[in-house]
Design a protein around this motif. Structure first.
Motif, PDB file in Angstrom:
ATOM      1  N   TYR A  58      -2.804 -31.064   9.267  1.00 50.44           N
ATOM      2  CA  TYR A  58      -1.698 -31.869   8.717  1.00 50.44           C
ATOM      3  C   TYR A  58      -0.770 -30.997   7.879  1.00 50.44           C
ATOM      4  O   TYR A  58       0.464 -31.085   8.009  1.00 50.44           O
ATOM      5  CB  TYR A  58      -2.253 -33.011   7.868  1.00 50.44           C
ATOM      6  N   ARG A  59      -1.334 -30.163   7.006  1.00 58.44           N
ATOM      7  CA  ARG A  59      -0.502 -29.341   6.130  1.00 58.44           C
ATOM      8  C   ARG A  59       0.300 -28.304   6.921  1.00 58.44           C
ATOM      9  O   ARG A  59       1.461 -28.040   6.598  1.00 58.44           O
ATOM     10  CB  ARG A  59      -1.376 -28.655   5.076  1.00 58.44           C
ATOM     11  N   LEU A  60      -0.320 -27.743   7.951  1.00 59.04           N
ATOM     12  CA  LEU A  60       0.403 -26.770   8.769  1.00 59.04           C
ATOM     13  C   LEU A  60       1.515 -27.452   9.573  1.00 59.04           C
ATOM     14  O   LEU A  60       2.622 -26.909   9.724  1.00 59.04           O
ATOM     15  CB  LEU A  60      -0.564 -26.047   9.705  1.00 59.04           C
ATOM     16  N   THR A  61       1.229 -28.651  10.096  1.00 64.47           N
ATOM     17  CA  THR A  61       2.247 -29.390  10.857  1.00 64.47           C
ATOM     18  C   THR A  61       3.423 -29.755   9.950  1.00 64.47           C
ATOM     19  O   THR A  61       4.600 -29.615  10.332  1.00 64.47           O
ATOM     20  CB  THR A  61       1.639 -30.665  11.460  1.00 64.47           C
ATOM     21  N   ARG A  62       3.122 -30.212   8.751  1.00 69.02           N
ATOM     22  CA  ARG A  62       4.179 -30.553   7.792  1.00 69.02           C
ATOM     23  C   ARG A  62       5.014 -29.318   7.450  1.00 69.02           C
ATOM     24  O   ARG A  62       6.233 -29.399   7.307  1.00 69.02           O
ATOM     25  CB  ARG A  62       3.549 -31.139   6.526  1.00 69.02           C
ATOM     26  N   TRP A  63       4.325 -28.172   7.335  1.00 68.45           N
ATOM     27  CA  TRP A  63       5.046 -26.932   7.043  1.00 68.45           C
ATOM     28  C   TRP A  63       6.002 -26.568   8.192  1.00 68.45           C
ATOM     29  O   TRP A  63       7.168 -26.256   7.952  1.00 68.45           O
ATOM     30  CB  TRP A  63       4.035 -25.800   6.816  1.00 68.45           C
TER      31      TRP A  63
ATOM     32  N   SER B  69       4.890 -19.980   1.716  1.00 72.17           N
ATOM     33  CA  SER B  69       4.004 -20.433   0.636  1.00 72.17           C
ATOM     34  C   SER B  69       2.828 -21.261   1.148  1.00 72.17           C
ATOM     35  O   SER B  69       1.679 -21.047   0.737  1.00 72.17           O
ATOM     36  CB  SER B  69       4.799 -21.258  -0.381  1.00 72.17           C
ATOM     37  N   THR B  70       3.088 -22.195   2.054  1.00 67.32           N
ATOM     38  CA  THR B  70       2.010 -23.067   2.525  1.00 67.32           C
ATOM     39  C   THR B  70       0.937 -22.319   3.308  1.00 67.32           C
ATOM     40  O   THR B  70      -0.258 -22.467   3.005  1.00 67.32           O
ATOM     41  CB  THR B  70       2.583 -24.220   3.364  1.00 67.32           C
ATOM     42  N   PRO B  71       1.266 -21.508   4.330  1.00 72.65           N
ATOM     43  CA  PRO B  71       0.179 -20.806   5.033  1.00 72.65           C
ATOM     44  C   PRO B  71      -0.585 -19.833   4.134  1.00 72.65           C
ATOM     45  O   PRO B  71      -1.811 -19.710   4.256  1.00 72.65           O
ATOM     46  CB  PRO B  71       0.894 -20.082   6.182  1.00 72.65           C
ATOM     47  N   ILE B  72       0.104 -19.146   3.204  1.00 73.74           N
ATOM     48  CA  ILE B  72      -0.608 -18.250   2.292  1.00 73.74           C
ATOM     49  C   ILE B  72      -1.522 -19.069   1.385  1.00 73.74           C
ATOM     50  O   ILE B  72      -2.674 -18.701   1.134  1.00 73.74           O
ATOM     51  CB  ILE B  72       0.378 -17.410   1.453  1.00 73.74           C
ATOM     52  N   GLY B  73      -1.022 -20.200   0.912  1.00 71.95           N
ATOM     53  CA  GLY B  73      -1.834 -21.073   0.068  1.00 71.95           C
ATOM     54  C   GLY B  73      -3.070 -21.580   0.784  1.00 71.95           C
ATOM     55  O   GLY B  73      -4.156 -21.668   0.185  1.00 71.95           O
ATOM     56  N   LEU B  74      -2.942 -21.902   2.059  1.00 73.22           N
ATOM     57  CA  LEU B  74      -4.099 -22.376   2.827  1.00 73.22           C
ATOM     58  C   LEU B  74      -5.127 -21.270   3.042  1.00 73.22           C
ATOM     59  O   LEU B  74      -6.334 -21.527   3.058  1.00 73.22           O
ATOM     60  CB  LEU B  74      -3.634 -22.938   4.173  1.00 73.22           C
ATOM     61  N   ILE B  75      -4.658 -20.041   3.189  1.00 73.44           N
ATOM     62  CA  ILE B  75      -5.581 -18.906   3.287  1.00 73.44           C
ATOM     63  C   ILE B  75      -6.381 -18.783   1.985  1.00 73.44           C
ATOM     64  O   ILE B  75      -7.600 -18.550   2.002  1.00 73.44           O
ATOM     65  CB  ILE B  75      -4.803 -17.602   3.573  1.00 73.44           C
ATOM     66  N   CYS B  76      -5.703 -18.977   0.846  1.00 72.50           N
ATOM     67  CA  CYS B  76      -6.391 -18.917  -0.453  1.00 72.50           C
ATOM     68  C   CYS B  76      -7.412 -20.051  -0.590  1.00 72.50           C
ATOM     69  O   CYS B  76      -8.535 -19.841  -1.059  1.00 72.50           O
ATOM     70  CB  CYS B  76      -5.372 -18.986  -1.591  1.00 72.50           C
ATOM     71  N   VAL B  77      -7.023 -21.249  -0.170  1.00 74.13           N
ATOM     72  CA  VAL B  77      -7.931 -22.402  -0.244  1.00 74.13           C
ATOM     73  C   VAL B  77      -9.173 -22.153   0.611  1.00 74.13           C
ATOM     74  O   VAL B  77     -10.302 -22.446   0.207  1.00 74.13           O
ATOM     75  CB  VAL B  77      -7.200 -23.687   0.200  1.00 74.13           C
TER      76      VAL B  77
END
Length: 323
Positions: A264-269, A293-301
């Protein structure tokens, strides 16, 4: 006073003896800049001892520490060694035991304290109820995408730790504690590899009547990670800290995202954030760090979740060292 002159602020009268404790592991690249920063401190040099504890380094750290003592006579440098336990908390304990100051300030070898750092960090202790003072951590200038992302997110700022839902705490990169408190609650857990800063602050704040204060002008600067491998390692360590503090203090574990939430987060991005920030970038109102920001943030998560899953708190890490 002559007309038109501006009154100068009075210098602080609260200038107690202070010990600054810095653990050092393979710090040969950082030591010259760190020692320059210590030399530049505005705190009266006769009131400070700088205790640099080599934690079994395999590079030229021990030699550089001895050279610094000879070449920096204007400040008191005390090089010590903690070769038995490979842990920054064990090294800090060695420094605490040797310290002679009424107050102990902590920072790290890869930090760059600003000149007024120590003076600003110590002033809140004039209040006899204050047991912990937390200074701010800012970013050293960086040009890489990952450095810009971390600076954008203010990853290192103490505002995150001070707002912890369980109990506020300060990171040992910029922390001051009354030395007498260690006789009450004990020292750091020597075998803990991460989370020890939260652990010591929570033991003080939850087991005693001492208070914490934030000193926003007591600033040290720190490098952000420059490679994806370093960034993932940093966030895995945050996840391990979550697990250890869950075991030690009962805090909630971080909820892990499932595959549907990642999607969902990647699709929204892709559908919303990417086009919007790309347009902003064209008009110089956004940077590549904003775009990604979003894909880097997801890598951190994901790295933090991995660290939390894989962490295993040993029985030795539960032990609280005594003063």
């Amino acid at each position: 006073m002559n007309a038109g002159t501006t009154p100068q602020p009075m210098p602080p009268s609260f200038l107690p003896p202070v010990s600054v404790v810095v653990p050092v592991y393979n710090g040969e690249k950082d030591l010259p800049d760190l020692i320059d920063c210590l030399r530049s401190q505005t705190y009266p040099p006769q009131k400070v001892e700088y205790i640099l504890v080599d934690n079994n380094s395999s590079d030229r750290t021990p030699t550089l520490l001895q050279d610094a003592v000879q070449n920096t006579p204007e400040i008191t440098l005390r090089p010590l060694s903690e070769p038995q336990i490979q842990s920054s908390y064990a090294a800090r304990n060695t420094g605490i035991r040797a310290a002679t100051g009424e107050f102990i300030a902590f920072t790290d070898a890869d930090c760059r304290p600003e000149p007024n750092w120590l003076l600003s960090l110590i002033q809140p202790f004039v209040n006899p109820q204050i047991g912990i003072v937390v200074g701010e951590i800012a970013a050293l200038p960086g040009n890489t995408l990952l450095e810009q992302h971390s600076e954008r997110e203010e990853t290192l700022s103490q505002k995150h730790t001070l707002a912890h839902p369980f109990c506020p705490y300060g990171q040992t990169a910029n922390l001051g504690i009354r030395r007498s408190i260690f006789a009450e609650v004990g020292l750091f857990r020597s075998y803990l590899t991460t989370g020890g800063d939260a652990d010591i602050c929570w033991r003080i704040l939850r087991e005693t009547e001492w208070k914490l204060e934030f000193a926003p002008t007591a600033i040290v600067k720190h490098r952000h990670r420059t490679t994806l491998k370093e960034l993932q390692s940093q966030w895995r360590r945050y996840g391990k800290s979550n697990r250890y503090l869950h075991e030690l203090h009962g805090i909630d574990l971080m909820r892990e995202l499932d595959q549907r939430e990642y999607l969902y987060r990647l699709t929204r991005w892709v559908l919303k954030e990417l086009p919007l920030n790309t347009l902003k970038a064209i008009t110089k109102k956004a940077t590549l760090a904003d775009i990604l920001s979003t894909p880097i943030g997801l890598i951190c998560v994901q790295a933090r979740s991995q660290g939390q899953r894989e962490a295993n708190l040993s029985e030795t890490a539960r032990k609280i060292d005594s003063l």
